[in-house]
Scaffold this active site. Structure first.
Site: not given
Ligand code: GAR
Length: 214
Positions: A98, A114, A116, A157
């Site tokens: 979110r 965060n 990314h 971001d």
């Molecule tokens: C991760 O790759 C994280 O970098 C990405 O979601 C995944 C969560 O994996 N986040 C985004 O894309 C945010 N913009 P996880 O729940 O196994 O940590």
């Protein structure tokens, strides 16, 4: 060594599998994360495996669903109240799907980070999350991608970068294979390192404050 009471109190916000949350737990165990302690996990999804990981670890976990609130502002207010009630000093977004409002990010200025899954400023901002990031990288044909840990401000971001790590794209990569390699080779390494760096800075700022006789 810091006693538990002196460590920075960290909350992790996660919507999904929570492998980055797990990397942070592992970093507490192997001494990479020593200046902060994960005290709270918040998820907006009831089926998020991140909640199970917290439960297994004995870390307090709270489910805060968007649909339980009439507005996004009230949903965010509940998250803010929960963070404050638990004396949280650092918030880590680890797969939290979110975008937080400027009111939220201003409440915790320089206290939200965060992870990314790309080398920002490529493949980031609104609409780029999870597998979509890796699909876009493959469509574009980049040969190198990676992950970024950054401070969170009002621009999605767009906050100052803390750490980045590059990962090679392979000829036969799928979004799934690339996602896995970026996690293993970059995210799970730089997120705990950044968490330690920022926690240590928070402690040093506290100590400076005390030294100045406040
Ligand atoms: C991760 O790759 C994280 O970098 C990405 O979601 C995944 C969560 O994996 N986040 C985004 O894309 C945010 N913009 P996880 O729940 O196994 O940590």
């Amino acid at each position: 060594m810091l006693s538990a009471i002196d460590k920075v109190r960290i909350a992790v916000l996660a919507s999904g599998g929570g492998t980055n949350l797990q990397a942070l737990f592992d970093a507490e165990d192997n001494g990479i994360l020593k200046s902060g302690s994960i005290e709270l996990v918040i998820s907006d999804k009831p089926d998020a495996y991140a909640l199970k990981r917290a439960e297994k670890r004995g870390v307090k976990s709270v489910l805060i669903e968007r649909k339980a609130f009439p507005s996004a502002a009230e949903f965010e207010a509940e998250i803010i109240n929960t963070l404050k009630a638990n004396d949280i000093e650092l918030i880590i977004l680890a797969g939290f799907m979110r975008i937080l409002s400027p009111e939220f990010t201003r409440t915790f200025e320089n206290r939200i980070i965060n992870v990314h899954p790309s080398l920002i400023p490529s493949f980031c901002g609104k609409g780029y999350y999870g597998l979509k990031v890796h699909e876009a990288a493959l469509d574009y044909g980049v040969k190198i991608t990676g992950a970024t840990v950054h401070f969170v401000n009002e621009i999605p971001d767009g906050g100052k970068i803390i750490k980045q790590k590059a990962v090679a794209v392979l000829e036969d990569d799928t979004p799934e294979s690339l996602q896995k390699r970026v996690m293993q080779q970059a995210e799970w390494i730089i997120l705990p390192e950044a968490a330690e760096e920022v926690s240590l800075n928070i402690i040093n700022t506290r100590n400076d404050f005390l030294r100045k006789g406040n």
